[in-house]
Motif scaffolding. Structure first.
Motif, PDB file in Angstrom:
ATOM      1  N   SER A  44      49.034  31.830  31.290  1.00  0.00           N
ATOM      2  CA  SER A  44      50.184  32.669  30.993  1.00  0.00           C
ATOM      3  C   SER A  44      49.789  34.132  31.134  1.00  0.00           C
ATOM      4  CB  SER A  44      50.710  32.408  29.580  1.00  0.00           C
ATOM      5  OG  SER A  44      49.731  32.744  28.619  1.00  0.00           O
ATOM      6  N   ALA A  45      50.776  34.971  31.395  1.00  0.00           N
ATOM      7  CA  ALA A  45      50.549  36.408  31.505  1.00  0.00           C
ATOM      8  C   ALA A  45      50.421  36.972  30.100  1.00  0.00           C
ATOM      9  CB  ALA A  45      51.691  37.074  32.239  1.00  0.00           C
ATOM     10  N   GLY A  92      50.878  34.315  39.575  1.00  0.00           N
ATOM     11  CA  GLY A  92      51.520  33.230  38.852  1.00  0.00           C
ATOM     12  C   GLY A  92      51.376  31.862  39.484  1.00  0.00           C
ATOM     13  N   TYR A 112      46.503  37.043  34.087  1.00  0.00           N
ATOM     14  CA  TYR A 112      46.790  35.783  33.407  1.00  0.00           C
ATOM     15  C   TYR A 112      45.576  35.338  32.609  1.00  0.00           C
ATOM     16  CZ  TYR A 112      51.278  34.790  35.602  1.00  0.00           C
ATOM     17  OH  TYR A 112      52.594  34.817  35.969  1.00  0.00           O
ATOM     18  N   GLU A 133      47.796  38.517  39.479  1.00  0.00           N
ATOM     19  CA  GLU A 133      49.007  38.259  38.696  1.00  0.00           C
ATOM     20  C   GLU A 133      50.125  37.612  39.507  1.00  0.00           C
ATOM     21  OE1 GLU A 133      50.049  41.872  36.536  1.00  0.00           O
ATOM     22  OE2 GLU A 133      47.949  42.479  36.673  1.00  0.00           O
TER      23      GLU A 133
END
Length: 56
Positions: free
Chosen positions: A54-55, A42, A3, A40
């Motif tokens: 955001s990824a 989130g 991210y 990752e």
């Protein structure tokens, strides 16, 4: 892919508090994510009031 935090970041620190691997730290004017540490998950994106993480 790890991210990243956009320039929309308001430096509230909510993301850093939520990160289970402490990959987020306060940078110059915004928080930053260490790509090598990020798993990752989130979690940061889920708590950000301005959707800055955001990824990529």
């Amino acid at each position: 892919m790890a991210y990243k935090i956009s320039d929309d970041c308001i430096s509230c620190g909510a993301c850093a508090a939520e990160c289970p691997v402490s990959a987020i730290s306060e940078g110059d004017g915004k928080y930053v994510i260490d790509a090598d540490t990020c798993i990752e998950c989130g979690a940061c994106a889920g708590v950000c009031p301005v959707s800055a993480p955001s990824a990529e």
